[in-house]
Design a protein around this motif. Structure first.
Motif, PDB file in Angstrom:
ATOM      1  N   THR A 162       0.717  -1.236   0.029  1.00 45.48           N
ATOM      2  CA  THR A 162      -0.023  -0.006   0.421  1.00 45.48           C
ATOM      3  C   THR A 162       0.679   1.099   0.317  1.00 45.48           C
ATOM      4  O   THR A 162       1.460   1.354   1.288  1.00 45.48           O
ATOM      5  N   VAL A 163       0.746   1.816  -0.873  1.00 45.57           N
ATOM      6  CA  VAL A 163       1.332   3.660  -1.249  1.00 45.57           C
ATOM      7  C   VAL A 163       0.648   4.602  -0.858  1.00 45.57           C
ATOM      8  O   VAL A 163      -0.885   4.010  -1.500  1.00 45.57           O
ATOM      9  N   CYS A 164       0.265   5.447  -0.435  1.00 42.37           N
ATOM     10  CA  CYS A 164      -0.464   7.210   0.226  1.00 42.37           C
ATOM     11  C   CYS A 164       0.749   7.578   0.053  1.00 42.37           C
ATOM     12  O   CYS A 164       1.756   8.233  -0.262  1.00 42.37           O
ATOM     13  N   VAL A 169       5.892  17.238   6.959  1.00 42.69           N
ATOM     14  CA  VAL A 169       6.857  15.873   5.829  1.00 42.69           C
ATOM     15  C   VAL A 169       6.714  16.446   4.536  1.00 42.69           C
ATOM     16  O   VAL A 169       5.240  16.519   3.828  1.00 42.69           O
ATOM     17  N   THR A 170       7.296  15.656   3.817  1.00 47.38           N
ATOM     18  CA  THR A 170       6.782  15.333   2.109  1.00 47.38           C
ATOM     19  C   THR A 170       7.984  13.645   1.153  1.00 47.38           C
ATOM     20  O   THR A 170       8.011  13.544   2.573  1.00 47.38           O
ATOM     21  N   GLY A 171       7.059  13.286   0.550  1.00 43.14           N
ATOM     22  CA  GLY A 171       7.232  12.189  -0.075  1.00 43.14           C
ATOM     23  C   GLY A 171       6.114  10.933   0.079  1.00 43.14           C
ATOM     24  O   GLY A 171       5.310  11.946  -0.414  1.00 43.14           O
ATOM     25  N   ALA A 172       6.442  10.190  -0.036  1.00 42.70           N
ATOM     26  CA  ALA A 172       4.867   8.795   0.019  1.00 42.70           C
ATOM     27  C   ALA A 172       5.258   8.184   1.579  1.00 42.70           C
ATOM     28  O   ALA A 172       5.750   7.804   2.087  1.00 42.70           O
ATOM     29  N   MET A 181      -5.871  11.112   7.404  1.00 42.04           N
ATOM     30  CA  MET A 181      -4.556  12.211   7.440  1.00 42.04           C
ATOM     31  C   MET A 181      -3.628  11.722   5.936  1.00 42.04           C
ATOM     32  O   MET A 181      -2.587  12.641   5.649  1.00 42.04           O
ATOM     33  N   TYR A 182      -3.372  10.740   5.594  1.00 40.45           N
ATOM     34  CA  TYR A 182      -2.391   9.968   4.374  1.00 40.45           C
ATOM     35  C   TYR A 182      -2.945  10.286   2.898  1.00 40.45           C
ATOM     36  O   TYR A 182      -1.924   9.851   2.065  1.00 40.45           O
ATOM     37  N   GLY A 183      -4.712  10.467   2.673  1.00 40.84           N
ATOM     38  CA  GLY A 183      -5.026  10.939   1.261  1.00 40.84           C
ATOM     39  C   GLY A 183      -5.069   9.683   0.336  1.00 40.84           C
ATOM     40  O   GLY A 183      -5.622   9.061   0.954  1.00 40.84           O
ATOM     41  N   ASN A 184      -4.751   9.705  -0.877  1.00 40.09           N
ATOM     42  CA  ASN A 184      -5.793   8.695  -1.457  1.00 40.09           C
ATOM     43  C   ASN A 184      -4.429   7.824  -1.123  1.00 40.09           C
ATOM     44  O   ASN A 184      -2.952   8.135  -1.101  1.00 40.09           O
ATOM     45  N   CYS A 185      -4.458   6.381  -1.578  1.00 40.14           N
ATOM     46  CA  CYS A 185      -4.066   5.635  -1.143  1.00 40.14           C
ATOM     47  C   CYS A 185      -4.063   4.319  -2.106  1.00 40.14           C
ATOM     48  O   CYS A 185      -5.280   4.437  -2.337  1.00 40.14           O
TER      49      CYS A 185
END
Length: 640
Positions: free
Chosen positions: A111-113, A323-326, A278-282
């Motif tokens: 899973t990536v968000c 923070v930035t990234g994924a 909090m992490y948006g689209n996953c």
């Protein structure tokens, strides 16, 4: 008449009287008369070593006492060891068996968000208002003009009425005298300006119950933490007003530039989408809804999953995440992705290579361990559409208590039927209830950690990561150019806007751990037999002999108690009661070779002969003697 016929036949041998059983003959069931006789028989015939010494040494009291003490001590030591063995068996210890297997492995779900929630169109105006109020709060508290936010700061007269639970500066309670002196001496050296070192106040916001009879301040010593938590609290209330259909699903190509598994491109059927507050689209790759699960037949970086991710944050909320990234997480196909619990962040401009190693554990349930097979015996309803895990149970337990105590559901967890998410427009005191409940949950006063037992079967993936700069200095120009042409990538962002992720099996060998009983019934009997042979040198039949001894002891004790009871209440003792019992006994009940001697002669009377009536006192049994040998088989009354 029978006597006349016998006289006519003449003298002859008398018919033998019926034979009576003697005392030496053995009966069907026979018990010993005393404890002494029982122990003597046991010591002479038992197969237990040393017991015969108790009888053979009976003429030497010292030896008898020595062997008796030695035998009892040995007996006690053996049963002490028996107690230890039974205690170990009923503690249900387990052994951990480790097996190393090698086979084709099912690739786990990934899973990536986006790491930051998106500004959804339906709540854009509400978010702008929240941003404006936040900017004004930062200006009032910290004298900071937040010009980097999307919404421009408004004039004070244009600001709408403040939101509930405003962010405030809170006075810290004065410390003790000793601490104040130590702090003042230290601050006089470090702090030259009292305005710079603002250590006498904290940042927080007030929360009250429904009737405002109880209030408390949610305090933070860090201004950054206070602003983030306050903004997050209001953002949750805004987000709860959206329906599931209002949550926009970002195009996969806007977040994931490239996707390959086993050197083949991914398709739309290889992933599923969900939204995290909090992490948006996953996006979850290779989950249980996948058309066909991915299999790994070879280890290595070229035989795994490779993703190129977009990490630009032009449309995201800077006050919600710093923070930035994924965000990425590796988990099983039938397990939900708890991004807060098991995920980790990817850094932009870096290629992150994650190698995996599978490991499984099968626990023993029942008496050997407190685990559950499928969660059906756990008093918590599973709110997730997945198999039972301990994290699933803990989050479901918190949501269950949230609905029970606060009357609404927390937006981070699944929504139960017939319940709506918390919003202070409808539930004015839910924030007060939530933070109180969170404190009780952390200290396990809710009992969630006690109720939620571990699953008996667990599959984990041991991860190890490596990092390298991507793309390199020599290749970044053509890589960014290709991304801009195919994926609308902004070339000016360059390294801060992309990240690369590789996930693969380090090796196809995987560990299968399983528990087995450390002490089984066979092991227990073997240990008991070893101890019995060690201390007494005997076998199972000796155990039967001991059981027989105990049984005989109990029977003899019972008979002795019964005899004493009868002799006291029922036995024919001295007195009229005994005389009546003897008098009521017929003459035929006496042995044929014993006959009472008459005390006075009497002549036979004509007519039927009646037996003499006995009266008290009872006859003297010492006068009984053998009858004289006559032709008659019975003694006539009055015969000498």
């Amino acid at each position: 008449m029978k006597g006349d016929k016998r006289e006519e036949q003449g003298p002859g041998p008398e018919p033998a009287a019926p034979q009576q059983p003697t005392e030496d003959e053995e009966a069907l069931i026979e018990f010993h008369r005393s404890y002494r006789e029982l122990f003597q028989f046991f010591c002479n015939n038992t197969t237990i070593h040393g017991a015969i010494r108790l009888v053979c040494s009976k003429h030497n009291r010292m030896k008898t006492a020595f062997w008796a003490v030695l035998w009892l001590c040995t007996f006690g030591m053996m049963y002490w060891q028996f107690g230890l063995l039974f205690g170990e068996y009923f503690s249900y210890p387990v052994n951990l068996n480790i097996n190393l297997n090698s086979d084709k492995l099912v690739f786990p779900a990934v899973t990536v968000c986006t790491l930051n929630p998106y500004r959804y169109p339906d709540i854009t105006e509400q978010l702008k208002e929240l941003d404006s109020i936040t900017q004004q709060t930062l200006l009032d508290l910290f004298k900071y003009n937040a010009s980097t936010l999307e919404a421009q700061p408004r004039h004070r007269r244009e600001v709408r009425p403040p939101l509930p639970h405003p962010l405030q500066r809170l006075r810290v309670p004065p410390p003790r005298l000793e601490a104040r002196r130590a702090r003042s001496s230290a601050s006089s050296v470090r702090d030259n300006s009292p305005e710079v070192g603002r250590r006498d106040w904290m940042i927080g916001f007030q929360l009250c119950n429904q009737n405002r009879s109880d209030c408390f301040y949610q305090r933070y010593s860090s201004g950054v933490d206070a602003v983030r938590e306050w903004y997050r609290f209001h953002y949750i209330n805004i987000l709860s007003r959206l329906s599931d259909t209002s949550l926009s699903r970002e195009q996969l190509g806007n977040f994931i530039f490239t996707c390959r598994f086993n050197q083949a491109s991914c398709g739309d059927g290889n992933y599923s989408h969900f939204h995290h507050p909090m992490y948006g689209n996953c996006y979850t790759f290779n989950d249980k809804n996948n058309s066909s699960l991915w299999m790994s037949s070879m280890p290595g970086i070229n035989n795994g999953l490779s993703l190129t991710l977009r990490t630009e944050q032009n449309d995201f909320i800077p006050l919600l995440s710093t923070v930035t990234g994924a965000r990425v997480m590796v988990h099983g196909q039938d397990e939900p992705a708890f991004m807060d619990d098991g995920g980790f962040n990817l850094r932009p401009g870096v290629e992150t290579s994650i190698s995996m190693r599978k490991e499984s554990l099968d626990r023993l349930g029942g008496d050997y361990g407190d685990c559950t097979e499928n969660g059906s015996d756990v008093p918590v309803k599973n709110l997730y559409r997945s198999k039972y895990t301990q994290q699933v149970c803990i989050h479901s337990c918190f949501q269950e208590n949230m609905v029970k105590e606060c009357g609404c559901a927390y937006i981070f967890y699944p929504l139960p039927e017939g319940v709506e998410y918390c919003d202070y427009r409808k539930h004015s005191s839910w924030g007060y209830c939530y933070y109180k409940l969170q404190d009780a949950f952390s200290s396990d006063r809710l009992g969630c950690f006690t109720k939620c037992r571990k699953p008996c079967s667990v599959t984990n993936y041991e991860l190890s990561a490596g990092y390298s700069r991507w793309p390199s200095v020599t290749s970044q120009d053509w890589v960014f150019q290709m991304l801009s042409l195919q994926n609308n990538y902004t070339v000016s962002n360059k390294r801060n806007g992309v990240a690369k992720l590789n996930i693969y099996f380090k090796e196809l060998n995987y560990k299968a751990n399983s528990e087995s009983p450390s002490v089984t019934m066979v092991t227990l009997l073997s240990n008991l037999g070893s101890q019995w042979s060690l201390w007494f040198g005997s076998s199972v039949l000796s155990v039967v002999e001991m059981a027989e001894l105990l049984f005989d002891l109990s029977v003899i004790t019972f008979l002795m108690l019964l005899r004493r009871f009868r002799s006291r209440y029922w036995s024919p003792g001295r007195g009229a009661g005994g005389a009546r019992e003897v008098a009521s006994s017929p003459a035929s009940a006496l042995p044929s070779r014993f006959c009472p001697h008459p005390t006075s002669p009497s002549l036979p009377q004509p007519g039927p002969t009646l037996p003499p009536a006995l009266t008290a006192p009872p006859p003297a049994y010492a006068t009984l003697g053998p009858c004289p040998s006559q032709s008659g088989s019975a003694c006539a009354p009055g015969e000498p």
